[in-house]
Design a protein around this motif. Structure first.
Motif, PDB file in Angstrom:
ATOM      1  N   LEU A   2     -14.809   1.288   4.995  1.00 59.33           N
ATOM      2  CA  LEU A   2     -14.158   0.037   4.594  1.00 59.33           C
ATOM      3  C   LEU A   2     -13.932  -0.848   5.814  1.00 59.33           C
ATOM      4  O   LEU A   2     -13.628  -0.354   6.898  1.00 59.33           O
ATOM      5  CB  LEU A   2     -12.822   0.333   3.907  1.00 59.33           C
ATOM      6  CG  LEU A   2     -12.906   1.137   2.603  1.00 59.33           C
ATOM      7  CD1 LEU A   2     -11.516   1.466   2.085  1.00 59.33           C
ATOM      8  CD2 LEU A   2     -13.697   0.365   1.550  1.00 59.33           C
ATOM      9  N   THR A   3     -14.056  -2.141   5.632  1.00 59.22           N
ATOM     10  CA  THR A   3     -13.888  -3.087   6.731  1.00 59.22           C
ATOM     11  C   THR A   3     -12.922  -4.186   6.317  1.00 59.22           C
ATOM     12  O   THR A   3     -12.439  -4.225   5.179  1.00 59.22           O
ATOM     13  CB  THR A   3     -15.234  -3.734   7.117  1.00 59.22           C
ATOM     14  OG1 THR A   3     -15.653  -4.608   6.056  1.00 59.22           O
ATOM     15  CG2 THR A   3     -16.305  -2.672   7.358  1.00 59.22           C
ATOM     16  N   SER A   4     -12.681  -5.105   7.221  1.00 57.41           N
ATOM     17  CA  SER A   4     -11.759  -6.209   6.937  1.00 57.41           C
ATOM     18  C   SER A   4     -12.285  -7.111   5.813  1.00 57.41           C
ATOM     19  O   SER A   4     -11.520  -7.853   5.198  1.00 57.41           O
ATOM     20  CB  SER A   4     -11.536  -7.040   8.203  1.00 57.41           C
ATOM     21  OG  SER A   4     -12.762  -7.560   8.688  1.00 57.41           O
ATOM     22  N   LYS A   5     -13.575  -7.035   5.540  1.00 60.02           N
ATOM     23  CA  LYS A   5     -14.146  -7.865   4.473  1.00 60.02           C
ATOM     24  C   LYS A   5     -13.593  -7.493   3.105  1.00 60.02           C
ATOM     25  O   LYS A   5     -13.550  -8.323   2.190  1.00 60.02           O
ATOM     26  CB  LYS A   5     -15.670  -7.738   4.465  1.00 60.02           C
ATOM     27  CG  LYS A   5     -16.344  -8.315   5.703  1.00 60.02           C
ATOM     28  CD  LYS A   5     -17.853  -8.135   5.646  1.00 60.02           C
ATOM     29  CE  LYS A   5     -18.524  -8.702   6.891  1.00 60.02           C
ATOM     30  NZ  LYS A   5     -19.987  -8.505   6.878  1.00 60.02           N
ATOM     31  N   GLU A   6     -13.179  -6.226   2.950  1.00 63.67           N
ATOM     32  CA  GLU A   6     -12.641  -5.780   1.663  1.00 63.67           C
ATOM     33  C   GLU A   6     -11.112  -5.860   1.600  1.00 63.67           C
ATOM     34  O   GLU A   6     -10.523  -5.538   0.579  1.00 63.67           O
ATOM     35  CB  GLU A   6     -13.069  -4.340   1.366  1.00 63.67           C
ATOM     36  CG  GLU A   6     -14.548  -4.177   1.064  1.00 63.67           C
ATOM     37  CD  GLU A   6     -15.343  -3.585   2.226  1.00 63.67           C
ATOM     38  OE1 GLU A   6     -16.547  -3.377   2.061  1.00 63.67           O
ATOM     39  OE2 GLU A   6     -14.744  -3.341   3.299  1.00 63.67           O
ATOM     40  N   VAL A   7     -10.477  -6.285   2.684  1.00 60.88           N
ATOM     41  CA  VAL A   7      -9.015  -6.340   2.728  1.00 60.88           C
ATOM     42  C   VAL A   7      -8.516  -7.594   2.013  1.00 60.88           C
ATOM     43  O   VAL A   7      -8.960  -8.703   2.302  1.00 60.88           O
ATOM     44  CB  VAL A   7      -8.505  -6.348   4.188  1.00 60.88           C
ATOM     45  CG1 VAL A   7      -6.995  -6.562   4.220  1.00 60.88           C
ATOM     46  CG2 VAL A   7      -8.869  -5.048   4.881  1.00 60.88           C
ATOM     47  N   ILE A   8      -7.556  -7.402   1.085  1.00 59.11           N
ATOM     48  CA  ILE A   8      -6.983  -8.562   0.405  1.00 59.11           C
ATOM     49  C   ILE A   8      -5.473  -8.676   0.647  1.00 59.11           C
ATOM     50  O   ILE A   8      -4.863  -9.675   0.253  1.00 59.11           O
ATOM     51  CB  ILE A   8      -7.289  -8.545  -1.110  1.00 59.11           C
ATOM     52  CG1 ILE A   8      -6.790  -7.265  -1.774  1.00 59.11           C
ATOM     53  CG2 ILE A   8      -8.786  -8.709  -1.343  1.00 59.11           C
ATOM     54  CD1 ILE A   8      -6.956  -7.269  -3.299  1.00 59.11           C
ATOM     55  N   ALA A   9      -4.877  -7.674   1.301  1.00 56.75           N
ATOM     56  CA  ALA A   9      -3.461  -7.760   1.699  1.00 56.75           C
ATOM     57  C   ALA A   9      -3.205  -6.729   2.789  1.00 56.75           C
ATOM     58  O   ALA A   9      -3.781  -5.637   2.765  1.00 56.75           O
ATOM     59  CB  ALA A   9      -2.537  -7.522   0.510  1.00 56.75           C
ATOM     60  N   THR A  10      -2.344  -7.098   3.741  1.00 54.53           N
ATOM     61  CA  THR A  10      -2.058  -6.218   4.875  1.00 54.53           C
ATOM     62  C   THR A  10      -0.552  -6.076   5.066  1.00 54.53           C
ATOM     63  O   THR A  10       0.197  -7.048   4.931  1.00 54.53           O
ATOM     64  CB  THR A  10      -2.676  -6.784   6.178  1.00 54.53           C
ATOM     65  OG1 THR A  10      -4.087  -6.911   6.005  1.00 54.53           O
ATOM     66  CG2 THR A  10      -2.401  -5.859   7.361  1.00 54.53           C
ATOM     67  N   GLU A  11      -0.141  -4.892   5.408  1.00 50.72           N
ATOM     68  CA  GLU A  11       1.272  -4.619   5.681  1.00 50.72           C
ATOM     69  C   GLU A  11       1.709  -5.345   6.957  1.00 50.72           C
ATOM     70  O   GLU A  11       1.071  -5.220   7.999  1.00 50.72           O
ATOM     71  CB  GLU A  11       1.434  -3.106   5.859  1.00 50.72           C
ATOM     72  CG  GLU A  11       2.816  -2.646   6.221  1.00 50.72           C
ATOM     73  CD  GLU A  11       2.849  -1.148   6.450  1.00 50.72           C
ATOM     74  OE1 GLU A  11       3.840  -0.519   6.050  1.00 50.72           O
ATOM     75  OE2 GLU A  11       1.886  -0.606   7.035  1.00 50.72           O
ATOM     76  N   PRO A  12       2.807  -6.093   6.916  1.00 52.62           N
ATOM     77  CA  PRO A  12       3.286  -6.779   8.119  1.00 52.62           C
ATOM     78  C   PRO A  12       3.972  -5.804   9.067  1.00 52.62           C
ATOM     79  O   PRO A  12       4.478  -4.761   8.645  1.00 52.62           O
ATOM     80  CB  PRO A  12       4.282  -7.797   7.563  1.00 52.62           C
ATOM     81  CG  PRO A  12       4.806  -7.155   6.315  1.00 52.62           C
ATOM     82  CD  PRO A  12       3.645  -6.383   5.736  1.00 52.62           C
ATOM     83  N   LEU A  13       3.994  -6.151  10.358  1.00 53.14           N
ATOM     84  CA  LEU A  13       4.721  -5.359  11.343  1.00 53.14           C
ATOM     85  C   LEU A  13       6.023  -6.076  11.674  1.00 53.14           C
ATOM     86  O   LEU A  13       6.014  -7.227  12.093  1.00 53.14           O
ATOM     87  CB  LEU A  13       3.896  -5.181  12.618  1.00 53.14           C
ATOM     88  CG  LEU A  13       2.702  -4.233  12.555  1.00 53.14           C
ATOM     89  CD1 LEU A  13       1.995  -4.203  13.903  1.00 53.14           C
ATOM     90  CD2 LEU A  13       3.128  -2.843  12.150  1.00 53.14           C
ATOM     91  N   ASN A  14       7.154  -5.376  11.478  1.00 57.15           N
ATOM     92  CA  ASN A  14       8.463  -5.951  11.776  1.00 57.15           C
ATOM     93  C   ASN A  14       9.437  -4.826  12.105  1.00 57.15           C
ATOM     94  O   ASN A  14       9.030  -3.676  12.281  1.00 57.15           O
ATOM     95  CB  ASN A  14       8.958  -6.798  10.597  1.00 57.15           C
ATOM     96  CG  ASN A  14       8.924  -6.032   9.290  1.00 57.15           C
ATOM     97  OD1 ASN A  14       9.274  -4.850   9.244  1.00 57.15           O
ATOM     98  ND2 ASN A  14       8.515  -6.692   8.215  1.00 57.15           N
ATOM     99  N   LYS A  15      10.719  -5.143  12.164  1.00 57.45           N
ATOM    100  CA  LYS A  15      11.722  -4.153  12.561  1.00 57.45           C
ATOM    101  C   LYS A  15      11.806  -2.976  11.594  1.00 57.45           C
ATOM    102  O   LYS A  15      12.292  -1.898  11.950  1.00 57.45           O
ATOM    103  CB  LYS A  15      13.098  -4.810  12.689  1.00 57.45           C
ATOM    104  CG  LYS A  15      13.625  -5.441  11.423  1.00 57.45           C
ATOM    105  CD  LYS A  15      14.964  -6.119  11.657  1.00 57.45           C
ATOM    106  CE  LYS A  15      15.475  -6.840  10.421  1.00 57.45           C
ATOM    107  NZ  LYS A  15      15.681  -5.954   9.270  1.00 57.45           N
ATOM    108  N   ASP A  16      11.325  -3.148  10.386  1.00 57.65           N
ATOM    109  CA  ASP A  16      11.343  -2.064   9.409  1.00 57.65           C
ATOM    110  C   ASP A  16      10.136  -1.136   9.548  1.00 57.65           C
ATOM    111  O   ASP A  16      10.019  -0.147   8.815  1.00 57.65           O
ATOM    112  CB  ASP A  16      11.370  -2.637   7.985  1.00 57.65           C
ATOM    113  CG  ASP A  16      12.625  -3.456   7.726  1.00 57.65           C
ATOM    114  OD1 ASP A  16      13.701  -3.032   8.191  1.00 57.65           O
ATOM    115  OD2 ASP A  16      12.522  -4.516   7.075  1.00 57.65           O
ATOM    116  N   SER A  17       9.246  -1.461  10.484  1.00 55.39           N
ATOM    117  CA  SER A  17       7.996  -0.706  10.600  1.00 55.39           C
ATOM    118  C   SER A  17       8.111   0.566  11.418  1.00 55.39           C
ATOM    119  O   SER A  17       7.168   1.360  11.440  1.00 55.39           O
ATOM    120  CB  SER A  17       6.906  -1.600  11.217  1.00 55.39           C
ATOM    121  OG  SER A  17       6.664  -2.734  10.434  1.00 55.39           O
ATOM    122  N   LYS A  18       9.241   0.777  12.101  1.00 54.70           N
ATOM    123  CA  LYS A  18       9.364   1.971  12.954  1.00 54.70           C
ATOM    124  C   LYS A  18       9.097   3.250  12.182  1.00 54.70           C
ATOM    125  O   LYS A  18       8.492   4.194  12.701  1.00 54.70           O
ATOM    126  CB  LYS A  18      10.746   2.039  13.605  1.00 54.70           C
ATOM    127  CG  LYS A  18      10.922   3.278  14.495  1.00 54.70           C
ATOM    128  CD  LYS A  18      12.245   3.299  15.229  1.00 54.70           C
ATOM    129  CE  LYS A  18      12.465   4.627  15.945  1.00 54.70           C
ATOM    130  NZ  LYS A  18      11.414   4.965  16.908  1.00 54.70           N
TER     131      LYS A  18
END
Length: 283
Positions: free
Chosen positions: A215-231
């Motif tokens: 799988l590559t970025s071409k098939e990505v339709i949503a991505t998890e954000p990185l923030n303070k809750d990501s630890k």
């Protein structure tokens, strides 16, 4: 000194020398054996393998440690192997997974070093935008507790569902309060969500499995954000509680947390699908 006496002395000296050589050779081998560390990891991508090969070289060259890898095929195996002593440390899980596993198994495995974070993604081979997912469509998510929660939050962030969970609680499909498209959330083993893409509208796939699946970025339709809750999603090296401060294992962490490893991440993951986490500043 008589010849016979001299020969006896020579013979005794020879025996002592041979014994000393054997003694020190034995303990040298023992010392080498003592500096072998068995690391439990997932059978993953060539990128992951290349990173661990680089870490193994660093561990050997700088700390004299031989890394021996024990590879697993699903997430249920490495922690059990660590508890049973089949591996010395493992490196496959994030904080949330470890916490949930410890509670479920009445264990106390401990994190000893941050290594990476892989923002998980929603993939589709049918649509290029989340809004195109049809009413009554089907989305596959990993079925283990922590990764399912993570996947559901990705769907919420994409505007597909809404959740109602207590602060810090892991989400399940029972926590879905709004589902305007009446989507079916299909829970599958994490190793199966990528292969399910041919039969579902979209799937949340962990990076351990997305890269091997091609799988590559071409098939990505949503991505998890990185923030303070990501630890909680940072992947870690884990040991038994009694080994948390073991210098040998701490040196393995140091061999991983290097500029060379950072550069390798940048080279192998140019789209930042996986990034080093030990210097990560989450806001």
């Amino acid at each position: 000194m008589k010849k016979k006496t001299r020969n006896r002395v020579i013979a005794v000296v020879a025996v002592v020398v041979v014994a000393l050589i054997g003694y020190f050779s034995f303990f040298k081998k023992e010392a080498v054996a003592d500096k072998t560390v068995k690391v439990g990891i997932m059978s993953g991508s060539k990128e992951s393998t290349e990173i661990w090969d680089s870490v193994a070289k660093k561990a050997k060259d700088q700390y004299g440690i031989n890394l021996e890898f024990v590879r697993f095929t699903d997430y249920n195996q490495p922690n059990t192997a660590l508890v049973n002593g089949d591996v010395d440390i493992n490196a496959f899980q994030h904080y949330a997974f470890l916490n949930e596993w410890n509670q479920a198994n009445k264990a106390d495995l401990q994190p000893i070093g941050d290594i990476l974070i892989s923002p998980i993604r929603l993939y589709s081979k049918k649509y290029t935008n989340v809004q195109d997912i049809p009413n009554k469509g089907t989305i596959a998510v990993p079925n283990d507790t922590s990764n399912e929660s993570r996947a559901l939050h990705v769907l919420e962030g994409a505007g597909l569902i809404k959740l109602n969970t207590k602060a810090g609680a892991l989400a399940t499909i029972k926590d879905i309060t709004e589902n305007p498209k009446d989507l079916t959330i299909k829970e599958l083993d994490g190793s199966q969500t990528a292969s399910a893409l041919s039969s579902v509208d979209a799937a949340v796939v962990n990076n351990d499995f997305s890269v091997p699946a091609g799988l590559t970025s071409k098939e990505v339709i949503a991505t998890e954000p990185l923030n303070k809750d990501s630890k909680q999603w940072i992947n870690i090296i884990v040991a038994k509680k009694e080994d948390k401060d073991n210098k040998l294992y701490q040196d393995v962490v140091k061999a991983y947390q290097t500029k060379e490893t950072e550069d390798l991440f940048a080279k192998l993951y140019p789209e930042k699908g996986t990034i080093p986490a030990w210097n990560l500043n989450l806001k």
